[in-house]
Write an enzyme that holds these catalytic residues in place. Structure first.
Site, short mmCIF file in Angstrom:
data_model
loop_
_atom_site.label_atom_id
_atom_site.label_comp_id
_atom_site.label_asym_id
_atom_site.label_seq_id
_atom_site.Cartn_x
_atom_site.Cartn_y
_atom_site.Cartn_z
N TYR A 45 -21.48 -9.43 -3.04
CA TYR A 45 -21.90 -10.76 -2.59
C TYR A 45 -20.90 -11.38 -1.60
O TYR A 45 -20.89 -12.59 -1.43
CB TYR A 45 -22.07 -11.69 -3.79
CG TYR A 45 -23.46 -11.67 -4.41
CD1 TYR A 45 -24.61 -11.83 -3.63
CD2 TYR A 45 -23.63 -11.55 -5.78
CE1 TYR A 45 -25.88 -11.85 -4.20
CE2 TYR A 45 -24.90 -11.57 -6.36
CZ TYR A 45 -26.02 -11.73 -5.56
OH TYR A 45 -27.28 -11.76 -6.12
N GLU A 51 -26.76 -2.45 1.51
CA GLU A 51 -26.84 -2.61 0.04
C GLU A 51 -27.24 -1.30 -0.65
O GLU A 51 -26.76 -1.00 -1.75
CB GLU A 51 -27.81 -3.74 -0.30
CG GLU A 51 -27.28 -5.10 0.14
CD GLU A 51 -28.22 -6.27 -0.17
OE1 GLU A 51 -27.84 -7.42 0.10
OE2 GLU A 51 -29.34 -6.03 -0.68
N ASN A 100 -32.12 -16.18 -11.62
CA ASN A 100 -33.45 -16.08 -11.02
C ASN A 100 -34.02 -14.67 -11.04
O ASN A 100 -34.88 -14.32 -10.24
CB ASN A 100 -33.44 -16.69 -9.61
CG ASN A 100 -32.42 -16.03 -8.70
OD1 ASN A 100 -31.82 -15.01 -9.06
ND2 ASN A 100 -32.23 -16.58 -7.52
N HIS A 156 -32.84 -9.76 -7.33
CA HIS A 156 -32.25 -9.81 -6.00
C HIS A 156 -33.07 -8.92 -5.09
O HIS A 156 -33.54 -7.87 -5.52
CB HIS A 156 -30.80 -9.28 -6.02
CG HIS A 156 -30.26 -8.98 -4.65
ND1 HIS A 156 -29.68 -9.94 -3.86
CD2 HIS A 156 -30.29 -7.84 -3.90
CE1 HIS A 156 -29.35 -9.38 -2.69
NE2 HIS A 156 -29.70 -8.12 -2.69
N LYS A 209 -31.72 -8.65 -12.45
CA LYS A 209 -30.46 -9.30 -12.81
C LYS A 209 -30.28 -9.42 -14.33
O LYS A 209 -31.24 -9.24 -15.10
CB LYS A 209 -30.40 -10.67 -12.14
CG LYS A 209 -30.30 -10.63 -10.61
CD LYS A 209 -30.15 -12.05 -10.05
CE LYS A 209 -29.94 -12.05 -8.55
NZ LYS A 209 -29.77 -13.45 -8.05
N1 UDP Z 1 -27.32 -19.00 -6.01
C1 UDP Z 1 -26.80 -19.94 -6.88
N2 UDP Z 1 -26.75 -21.25 -6.48
C2 UDP Z 1 -27.23 -21.66 -5.28
C3 UDP Z 1 -27.76 -20.70 -4.40
C4 UDP Z 1 -27.80 -19.38 -4.80
O1 UDP Z 1 -26.36 -19.59 -7.97
O2 UDP Z 1 -27.18 -22.85 -4.99
C5 UDP Z 1 -27.34 -17.58 -6.42
C6 UDP Z 1 -28.75 -17.10 -6.78
O3 UDP Z 1 -28.64 -16.21 -7.89
C7 UDP Z 1 -29.16 -16.34 -5.55
C8 UDP Z 1 -27.84 -15.76 -5.07
O4 UDP Z 1 -26.88 -16.76 -5.35
O5 UDP Z 1 -30.14 -15.37 -5.84
C9 UDP Z 1 -27.77 -15.41 -3.61
O6 UDP Z 1 -28.13 -16.54 -2.85
P1 UDP Z 1 -29.12 -16.41 -1.61
O7 UDP Z 1 -29.09 -17.69 -0.88
O8 UDP Z 1 -28.80 -15.16 -0.83
O9 UDP Z 1 -30.56 -16.27 -2.32
P2 UDP Z 1 -31.57 -15.04 -2.43
O10 UDP Z 1 -31.41 -14.20 -1.19
O11 UDP Z 1 -31.18 -14.29 -3.69
O12 UDP Z 1 -32.92 -15.65 -2.56
MG MG Z 2 -29.74 -13.42 -0.29
#
Ligand code: UDP
Ligand code: MG
Length: 138
Positions: A54, A131, A117, A120, A14
């Site tokens: 997304y 994807e 974070n 992805h 990212k």
């Molecule tokens: N995210 C965020 N705030 C939140 C939860 C998620 O900004 O409270 C962002 C974060 O970058 C995350 C992405 O949205 O990686 C997708 O969320 P998901 O729950 O799918 O997490 P992941 O699969 O990436 O662990």
């Molecule tokens: Mg996810």
């Protein structure tokens, strides 16, 4: 009979990590953990493309900020291959919130916050296919 369960998953480095020039270091972590990088490209998304990627999160309160962030700077998109690649990549990434991520995971090591974070990874075999097609169908 020897059973092989080679899978492919989509990984994204990212903007927060690419901006800090961590992409090569993170790619080495994938390789050292048995992943083969089958395809990769460095791109910057338009916001509308991030919104499509997304879309599953479109009802979440963080959706707009998330899409603005993902399209804010270049990212590195990769197809990773390994046995049980989807699960294995999720384990190596660690929890969504770097504060909750296990020692030794990519998000623990590099993640700045729950939104920034660093990586992805697809969350299921089905979504991995969708994807991978999103970024590499040509
Ligand atoms: N995210 C965020 N705030 C939140 C939860 C998620 O900004 O409270 C962002 C974060 O970058 C995350 C992405 O949205 O990686 C997708 O969320 P998901 O729950 O799918 O997490 P992941 O699969 O990436 O662990
Ligand atoms: Mg996810």
């Amino acid at each position: 009979m020897i059973m092989s369960n080679k899978e492919q998953t989509l990984s994204i480095i990212k903007p927060d990590a690419v901006e800090r020039n961590l992409d090569n270091e993170i790619k080495e972590i994938f390789k050292n953990n048995g992943f083969k990088i089958l395809k990769e490209k460095k791109i910057q998304l338009e916001k509308i493309e991030a919104e499509k990627f997304y879309k599953i999160h479109e009802t979440k309160p963080f959706y707009n900020d998330l899409c603005a962030y993902l399209s804010s700077a270049p990212i590195v998109v990769m197809v990773l291959e390994k046995e049980n690649a989807v699960r294995s990549n999720r384990d190596l990434m660690g929890a969504t919130n770097p504060n909750d991520a296990e020692e030794g995971t990519i998000r623990k090591k590099y993640g700045i916050s729950i939104d920034k974070n660093s990586v992805h990874g697809s969350d299921s075999i089905e979504n991995a296919k969708i994807e991978i097609d999103f970024f590499f169908k040509d």
